[in-house]
Design an enzyme around this catalytic site. Structure first.
Site, PDB file in Angstrom:
ATOM      1  N   ASP A 243     -30.452 -12.164  93.917  1.00  0.00           N
ATOM      2  CA  ASP A 243     -30.603 -10.854  94.569  1.00  0.00           C
ATOM      3  C   ASP A 243     -31.417 -10.972  95.858  1.00  0.00           C
ATOM      4  OD1 ASP A 243     -30.089 -10.647  91.787  1.00  0.00           O
ATOM      5  OD2 ASP A 243     -30.822  -8.588  91.742  1.00  0.00           O
ATOM      6  N   HIS A 245     -31.520  -7.749  97.898  1.00  0.00           N
ATOM      7  CA  HIS A 245     -31.977  -6.354  97.899  1.00  0.00           C
ATOM      8  C   HIS A 245     -32.586  -5.854  99.212  1.00  0.00           C
ATOM      9  CE1 HIS A 245     -31.063  -4.707  94.029  1.00  0.00           C
ATOM     10  NE2 HIS A 245     -31.583  -5.737  93.379  1.00  0.00           N
ATOM     11  N   ASP A 272     -26.127  -8.001  94.601  1.00  0.00           N
ATOM     12  CA  ASP A 272     -27.306  -7.167  94.900  1.00  0.00           C
ATOM     13  C   ASP A 272     -27.894  -7.514  96.262  1.00  0.00           C
ATOM     14  OD1 ASP A 272     -26.848  -5.936  92.500  1.00  0.00           O
ATOM     15  OD2 ASP A 272     -28.887  -6.140  91.742  1.00  0.00           O
ATOM     16  N   ASP A 275     -29.753  -2.013  98.644  1.00  0.00           N
ATOM     17  CA  ASP A 275     -30.578  -1.084  97.845  1.00  0.00           C
ATOM     18  C   ASP A 275     -32.017  -1.586  97.729  1.00  0.00           C
ATOM     19  OD1 ASP A 275     -28.733   0.935  97.395  1.00  0.00           O
ATOM     20  OD2 ASP A 275     -28.073   0.149  95.457  1.00  0.00           O
ATOM     21  N   ARG A 276     -32.905  -0.609  97.527  1.00  0.00           N
ATOM     22  CA  ARG A 276     -34.348  -0.832  97.384  1.00  0.00           C
ATOM     23  C   ARG A 276     -35.003  -1.260  98.691  1.00  0.00           C
ATOM     24  NH1 ARG A 276     -35.867   0.065  92.387  1.00  0.00           N
ATOM     25  NH2 ARG A 276     -34.401  -0.174  90.699  1.00  0.00           N
ATOM     26  N   ASN A 304     -24.346  -5.348  90.482  1.00  0.00           N
ATOM     27  CA  ASN A 304     -24.267  -3.959  90.013  1.00  0.00           C
ATOM     28  C   ASN A 304     -24.711  -2.972  91.093  1.00  0.00           C
ATOM     29  OD1 ASN A 304     -26.990  -5.087  89.399  1.00  0.00           O
ATOM     30  ND2 ASN A 304     -27.420  -3.024  88.653  1.00  0.00           N
ATOM     31  N   HIS A 305     -25.379  -3.470  92.157  1.00  0.00           N
ATOM     32  CA  HIS A 305     -25.771  -2.569  93.246  1.00  0.00           C
ATOM     33  C   HIS A 305     -24.733  -2.482  94.360  1.00  0.00           C
ATOM     34  CE1 HIS A 305     -29.813  -0.947  92.369  1.00  0.00           C
ATOM     35  NE2 HIS A 305     -29.830  -1.943  91.507  1.00  0.00           N
ATOM     36  N   HIS A 353     -23.205 -12.180  88.468  1.00  0.00           N
ATOM     37  CA  HIS A 353     -24.455 -11.471  88.745  1.00  0.00           C
ATOM     38  C   HIS A 353     -25.238 -11.137  87.479  1.00  0.00           C
ATOM     39  CE1 HIS A 353     -27.414  -9.025  90.748  1.00  0.00           C
ATOM     40  NE2 HIS A 353     -27.195  -8.080  89.849  1.00  0.00           N
ATOM     41  N   ARG A 401     -31.453  -1.782  79.776  1.00  0.00           N
ATOM     42  CA  ARG A 401     -31.080  -1.008  80.965  1.00  0.00           C
ATOM     43  C   ARG A 401     -30.273   0.237  80.633  1.00  0.00           C
ATOM     44  NH1 ARG A 401     -31.457  -4.621  85.540  1.00  0.00           N
ATOM     45  NH2 ARG A 401     -31.667  -6.770  84.864  1.00  0.00           N
ATOM     46  N   HIS A 428     -29.876 -10.815  88.793  1.00  0.00           N
ATOM     47  CA  HIS A 428     -30.008  -9.497  88.153  1.00  0.00           C
ATOM     48  C   HIS A 428     -31.397  -9.143  87.633  1.00  0.00           C
ATOM     49  CE1 HIS A 428     -28.257  -5.912  86.432  1.00  0.00           C
ATOM     50  NE2 HIS A 428     -28.171  -6.343  85.188  1.00  0.00           N
TER      51      HIS A 428
END
Length: 500
Positions: A243, A245, A272, A275-276, A304-305, A353, A401, A428
């Site tokens: 990731d 991010h 990923d 995001d964030r 998943n993002h 991922h 999750r 992840h």
């Protein structure tokens, strides 16, 4: 509690005076809760969860303990556990308002907007003069209506590509724009170097160039299989990153430490990307640029993002709209749907991922057959590849999750044997050292966003795999400074405002 929230004090939680012998246990439970609150304030959420759990063992009927542990789980992205604790808190005490807030936040984080709306509605009824509650209710209601509108449009007509409504040729680049431009519509190494410096200086790529990259990368991704299969020769190596991010300056640091991508320095980025972190546009357009420059030596897998629900909540949609337009976000969404879901190296190492599957018997051929050009479903192999996590004990259990599952060493062993594989690499999950080896060396996690969200203090890492032996070689690195734009700056306001 941290972030403006005080630790809640609690009584016995029994709804009656404690009997003889109970009082000591209740006092010990409250002392444990106070210790947990201190850990929470210090952002040591793991220990906070541990001590809240011990308090719950001694006094399982105290709603506040569950409410506090729910908040600690929210901070560590264990939304399934947070949801379960908030629900338990409400069952124990229907008047415990923070329980409804926590459950709503958990559902928001999972993209379950209607369920979140019901809880915000409850809070507003109980506290009609609470401005914060009213604002959260209105914001959530807006999302629910927007989702209903989007569904109506989607079912009304066959989904047209954003590309069909673009006229890139007629977009003009103004004379005052002095930034990078594609060379006769093509990405070159010179363009990429200029782009990275331009972004480092916090400048924006012209929208025409951004659209050119997106349209061209979609054309490349559409031609790829769902399971990419690559061969590393004896003398070759590949770098696998986890990731990123939206942590653009840490991405530049990876290239600084490990060299720029090239045909002799290939990379796999394992989902990923966005995001964030608040430089997600810069990260993804840089990665897409390298994909165009080296289509066979620079690989991107979906996380998943790279999905609408996550982007709506965790910042990427807001960031694209702030830097460009809603139309460009719709095109990003289309492109993400064509990202491959897994990659196999020399028929021996499988990279995805999230992780393995909720059911036994899945083969590489089943992965090849997944129709990936869509938003992921709530269950099934596509969902699992993006969402699942390993666990130390055998078997499977409910995901922390709230999506997919957790799988044990026996699940990994059986899958590898069935498919004649040596091990899997997944991402992840943030790990203190940037990587983790579990399941007797058969399940490796790699995470490449150091000091995740500016607060986790973790290292980042990447892995070298060599064709000669495919033994993973780990390289760790620490976070580098970045401009003063906080993570989640573009996130949905319901998450920005902290969790009541």
């Amino acid at each position: 509690m941290a972030e403006g929230e005080r630790a809640e004090q609690s009584g016995s939680g029994l709804g009656r005076p404690p009997r003889e012998g109970e009082a000591g246990a209740l006092e010990r439970a409250d002392a444990l809760k106070s210790q947990a609150n201190e850990y929470f304030k210090g952002k040591d959420y793991e220990n906070a969860v541990k001590y809240y759990s011990e308090a719950i063992d001694l006094n399982p009927s105290n709603a506040i303990y569950y409410g506090n542990r729910s908040l600690a789980y929210l901070r560590t992205e264990c939304y399934g556990y947070a949801l379960s604790d908030a629900t338990m808190a409400i069952e124990l005490d229907k008047k415990y308002i923070k329980g409804y807030y926590r459950r709503a936040t958990s559902n928001m984080a999972l993209g379950k907007f209607k369920a979140a709306l019901r809880d915000y509605e409850t809070v507003v009824k109980v506290k009609p003069n609470d401005k914060d509650a009213k604002m959260k209710y209105q914001e959530c209601n807006k999302i629910v209506k927007q989702k209903a509108f989007e569904r109506a449009i989607a079912s009304d007509e066959h989904k047209r590509s954003v590309v069909d409504s673009l006229d890139i040729e007629s977009m003009t680049i103004e004379d005052e724009y002095s930034g990078p431009k594609l060379d006769n519509g093509k990405v070159t190494l010179a363009f990429m170097k200029e782009l990275m410096q331009w972004y480092k200086d916090q400048k924006k790529l012209h929208r025409k160039c951004a659209y050119q990259i997106l349209v061209q990368v979609k054309e490349v991704l559409v031609t790829l299989p769902t399971l990419v299969e690559t061969t590393l020769k004896e003398t070759e190596k590949v770098t696998v990153c986890g990731d990123t991010h939206g942590q653009y300056y840490d991405l530049l640091n990876i290239f600084e430490l490990n060299g720029l991508p090239s045909e002799t320095n290939p990379y796999i980025f394992n989902g990923d990307f966005v995001d964030r972190g608040s430089f997600s546009v810069e990260v993804i357009l840089t990665l897409f640029g390298f994909k165009l420059l080296y289509p066979d030596h620079f690989h991107l897998l979906r996380g998943n993002h790279e999905t609408d629900n996550m982007n709506q909540i965790y910042g990427f949609e807001g960031e694209v709209k702030a830097k460009y337009t809603a139309q460009m976000f719709a095109l990003f969404s289309e492109v993400f749907e064509w990202l491959p879901l897994a990659q196999c190296i020399n028929g021996k190492v499988l990279i995805m991922h999230g992780g393995l599957f909720s059911e036994d018997g899945v083969t590489l051929d089943d992965i090849r057959k997944i129709e990936r050009n869509r938003q992921p479903p709530d269950s099934g192999p596509m969902c699992d590849l993006l969402w699942s996590d390993p666990q130390p004990q055998n078997g499977r259990s409910v995901s922390k999750r709230g999506v997919s599952c957790q799988f044990g060493p026996d699940v990994t062993k059986s899958f590898l044997e069935r498919n004649q594989l040596d091990y899997i690499i997944r991402s992840h999950e943030v790990k203190p050292e940037g990587y983790e080896v579990t399941h007797e060396g058969k399940c490796i996690t790699v995470f490449s966003a150091p000091n995740y969200c500016d607060q986790m203090g973790n290292k980042g890492s990447y892995i070298h795999l060599r064709g000669s032996d495919l033994r993973p070689e780990f390289h760790q690195f620490t976070a580098v400074p970045h401009p003063n734009v906080k993570p989640m700056a573009y996130a949905n306001t319901l998450l920005q405002l902290g969790m009541m």
